[in-house]
Design an enzyme around this catalytic site. Structure first.
Site, short mmCIF file in Angstrom:
data_model
loop_
_atom_site.label_atom_id
_atom_site.label_comp_id
_atom_site.label_asym_id
_atom_site.label_seq_id
_atom_site.Cartn_x
_atom_site.Cartn_y
_atom_site.Cartn_z
N SER A 71 0.63 -1.09 0.21
CA SER A 71 0.29 -0.10 0.25
C SER A 71 1.23 1.23 0.13
O SER A 71 2.30 1.24 0.42
CB SER A 71 -0.93 -0.20 1.26
OG SER A 71 -0.43 -0.55 2.32
N GLU A 105 1.26 5.24 1.13
CA GLU A 105 0.89 6.87 1.24
C GLU A 105 1.74 8.27 0.24
O GLU A 105 2.20 8.14 -0.23
CB GLU A 105 1.61 7.58 2.39
CG GLU A 105 0.67 8.28 3.64
CD GLU A 105 1.53 8.52 4.55
OE1 GLU A 105 1.18 7.52 5.52
OE2 GLU A 105 1.71 9.46 5.26
N ASP A 158 -1.11 15.25 15.11
CA ASP A 158 -0.07 15.93 15.82
C ASP A 158 -0.71 17.55 16.46
O ASP A 158 -1.31 17.44 15.74
CB ASP A 158 1.13 15.86 15.37
CG ASP A 158 1.82 14.72 15.30
OD1 ASP A 158 1.96 13.73 15.91
OD2 ASP A 158 2.09 14.43 13.91
N PHE A 183 10.75 14.02 10.87
CA PHE A 183 9.54 13.42 10.70
C PHE A 183 10.23 12.72 12.20
O PHE A 183 9.64 12.33 13.34
CB PHE A 183 9.38 12.07 9.87
CG PHE A 183 9.00 12.96 8.57
CD1 PHE A 183 8.51 14.12 8.41
CD2 PHE A 183 9.91 12.09 7.00
CE1 PHE A 183 8.36 14.93 7.19
CE2 PHE A 183 9.12 13.12 6.15
CZ PHE A 183 8.45 15.08 6.21
N HIS A 210 3.98 -1.20 3.79
CA HIS A 210 3.23 0.03 3.24
C HIS A 210 4.68 1.09 3.48
O HIS A 210 5.09 1.30 3.86
CB HIS A 210 2.34 0.42 4.68
CG HIS A 210 1.58 1.75 4.59
ND1 HIS A 210 0.51 1.98 3.74
CD2 HIS A 210 1.91 3.28 4.99
CE1 HIS A 210 -0.07 3.38 4.23
NE2 HIS A 210 0.94 3.80 5.01
#
Length: 308
Positions: free
Chosen positions: A25, A27, A119, A228, A278
């Site tokens: 998958s 993102e 966040d 990140f 992913h």
């Protein structure tokens, strides 16, 4: 004689025995400019023939990308034939507002939500739930299931969420999200296979039997990745810093190094039995596509014919 087994293992190509028996998958994030939008749709077109289980679109802090997320997800669902999953968070929104967004997704044919606490809008500030909002991802999952029978993915943290008291509390939170109705967990990125395997084993001991999918971030910008990592508690090994030294002005070389590092991680996860991956694409297709190719995944024949 004692070195022979090690030499023998080193002589075996990491990707020699892959069978293409993986599911993936991807993102993406909603584009902010026309140029970024063009890059996004080129990336979707490149990755779509690999037949992903779903593609997800992120949701900005405080709902800052709400409209862009919705329009991107709806267009993917409408125009590509891919299953689109929309990210949804608890930040700076009431339950009624979030439920309304969820109902809009359902009406648009979206059946999969990535449910996250989210966040804080301002980096460095503690999370505070809306007075009439969902307090956390557990409540959000439960609320979404009350709106409609969504398929729901949630986040997991192999190196522990930075706000968790300890690993046990972090795993307990994951268990509660699954118990509330989540179908799977997708991990934040990590850079050593042992990190994932330890986490998966600890989750199993806790009684978490839902699917746990490793989240893979192919790194081409260490400074961005460090930002990140600070938000999600991931550790960037010293050796990774050394690998990217001196490549600031050599983007092609940086790409090759990034692909090598991420491909080796995925190859070792595959060797350990992982079959679902992913990818955090950052709206670029090349690295994720290359890694999928190394793992033996090829476009479906009909997709390849269309691409041609």
């Amino acid at each position: 004689m004692t070195l022979a087994p090690s030499i023998e293992r080193l002589a075996e190509p990491l990707f020699a025995d892959v069978a293409g028996d993986i599911a993936v998958s991807f993102e993406f994030f909603p584009p902010r400019t026309e140029k970024m939008e063009e890059t996004l749709w080129q990336s979707i077109a490149t990755l779509a023939p690999l037949g992903p289980r779903f593609v997800s679109v992120t949701y900005g802090a405080g709902g800052s990308t709400r409209e862009r997320t919705h329009s991107t997800v709806a267009r993917i669902q409408r125009e590509t034939g891919l299953e689109a999953a929309a990210h949804l968070t608890c930040v700076e929104a009431s339950r009624d507002e979030i439920d309304a967004v969820a109902r809009d997704y359902w009406a648009a044919g979206i059946r999969h939500i990535v449910a996250l606490r989210g966040d804080p809008p301002e980096q460095g500030k503690a999370f505070a739930s809306h007075p009439q909002g969902y307090a956390n991802a557990v409540e959000l999952v439960r609320g979404l299931k009350a709106v409609a029978p969504f398929e729901i993915s949630v986040a997991a943290y192999p190196e522990c969420h930075p706000e968790s008291r300890n690993r046990a509390a972090d795993l307990d939170n994951l268990w509660r999200k699954i118990d509330a109705g989540a179908d799977r967990a997708i991990t934040q990125f990590f850079f050593t296979p042992d990190c994932f395997f330890r986490f998966r084993d600890q989750a199993a001991v806790m009684g978490i039997d839902a699917e746990i999918v490793p989240g893979i971030l192919p790194v081409s910008n260490v400074a961005q990745t460090r930002k990140f990592a600070g938000q999600c508690g991931a550790d960037i090994p010293d050796w990774m810093d050394r690998l990217f030294e001196g490549l600031d002005n050599l983007p092609a070389a940086r790409q090759l190094v990034a692909a090598t590092v991420a491909a080796e991680l995925c190859g070792r996860l595959y060797a350990g039995g992982v079959r679902h991956f992913h990818f955090y694409t950052l709206n670029r297709a090349e690295l994720a596509y290359a890694i999928c190719h190394l793992l033996g995944l090829r476009p479906a024949p009909q997709a390849a014919e269309k691409a041609a």
